[in-house]
Write a protein that holds these residues in place. Sequence first.
Motif, short mmCIF file in Angstrom:
data_model
loop_
_atom_site.label_atom_id
_atom_site.label_comp_id
_atom_site.label_asym_id
_atom_site.label_seq_id
_atom_site.Cartn_x
_atom_site.Cartn_y
_atom_site.Cartn_z
N LEU A 13 0.82 -1.21 0.00
CA LEU A 13 0.00 0.00 0.00
C LEU A 13 0.86 1.26 0.00
O LEU A 13 0.68 2.14 -0.81
CB LEU A 13 -0.93 0.01 1.23
CG LEU A 13 -1.95 -1.12 1.31
CD1 LEU A 13 -2.66 -1.09 2.66
CD2 LEU A 13 -2.95 -1.02 0.18
N GLU A 14 1.78 1.32 0.94
CA GLU A 14 2.65 2.49 1.09
C GLU A 14 4.02 2.23 0.48
O GLU A 14 4.51 1.10 0.48
CB GLU A 14 2.82 2.83 2.58
CG GLU A 14 1.54 3.20 3.29
CD GLU A 14 0.98 4.53 2.84
OE1 GLU A 14 1.77 5.45 2.57
OE2 GLU A 14 -0.26 4.64 2.75
N LEU A 15 4.63 3.28 -0.04
CA LEU A 15 5.99 3.21 -0.57
C LEU A 15 6.95 3.86 0.40
O LEU A 15 6.57 4.74 1.17
CB LEU A 15 6.07 3.96 -1.91
CG LEU A 15 5.21 3.41 -3.04
CD1 LEU A 15 5.24 4.36 -4.22
CD2 LEU A 15 5.69 2.03 -3.44
N SER A 16 8.20 3.45 0.35
CA SER A 16 9.24 4.05 1.17
C SER A 16 10.55 4.04 0.38
O SER A 16 10.80 3.14 -0.42
CB SER A 16 9.42 3.25 2.46
OG SER A 16 10.46 3.79 3.24
N ASN B 158 8.48 -2.93 5.72
CA ASN B 158 7.93 -3.23 4.39
C ASN B 158 8.40 -4.57 3.86
O ASN B 158 7.61 -5.34 3.30
CB ASN B 158 8.28 -2.13 3.40
CG ASN B 158 7.45 -0.88 3.56
OD1 ASN B 158 6.48 -0.86 4.31
ND2 ASN B 158 7.84 0.17 2.86
N ILE B 159 9.69 -4.87 4.00
CA ILE B 159 10.20 -6.11 3.40
C ILE B 159 9.68 -7.35 4.12
O ILE B 159 9.67 -8.43 3.54
CB ILE B 159 11.74 -6.13 3.24
CG1 ILE B 159 12.46 -6.16 4.56
CG2 ILE B 159 12.24 -5.01 2.37
CD1 ILE B 159 12.94 -7.54 4.93
N PHE B 160 9.26 -7.20 5.37
CA PHE B 160 8.63 -8.34 6.04
C PHE B 160 7.30 -8.69 5.36
O PHE B 160 6.85 -9.82 5.43
CB PHE B 160 8.40 -8.06 7.52
CG PHE B 160 9.66 -8.13 8.35
CD1 PHE B 160 10.56 -9.18 8.22
CD2 PHE B 160 9.95 -7.14 9.26
CE1 PHE B 160 11.72 -9.24 8.99
CE2 PHE B 160 11.10 -7.19 10.04
CZ PHE B 160 11.98 -8.24 9.90
#
Length: 142
Positions: free
Chosen positions: A27-30, A58-60
């Motif tokens: 959903l979200e970018l970083s 995020n990578i989890f």
Amino acid sequence: MSQNDLTKIESFLAKHHVLTLATSDGLELSACNLFYAYDAKRVSFVVASSDDTTHIKNIFKNSSVAGTVVLETKTVGKIEGVQFRGEFSEVEDDKLKKLYFKTFPYALAMSPKLWQIKVDHFKLTDNTLGFGKKIIWQASFL
């Protein structure tokens, strides 16, 4: 795609030590910047980061990542940069750990958690070889 193409890409990577990493939880970018050591045998970056960062959270959820390594210049004829895609995972190989701490010995005092980015795609833009010259390497296991 030849071994020579990968060698040109790795030659560029050897001259640098910071990558920009892009991650998503779906959903979200970083995006963040990380110091890296590069292992040519494993076609992998090794980076350090803690579990409480947005990119690791995020990578989890989504271990597929993308990123860049660039030469910062305003001279068009000197523009060089690498884009990459790969899979992000915790480092399990002691040789990769040793490589990171050999590259950044001061990091050993901080006992960071180390991560591997196993690259499956590189694109090098190298204007020193001609304007807009691109070299693309794709892993053979794809």
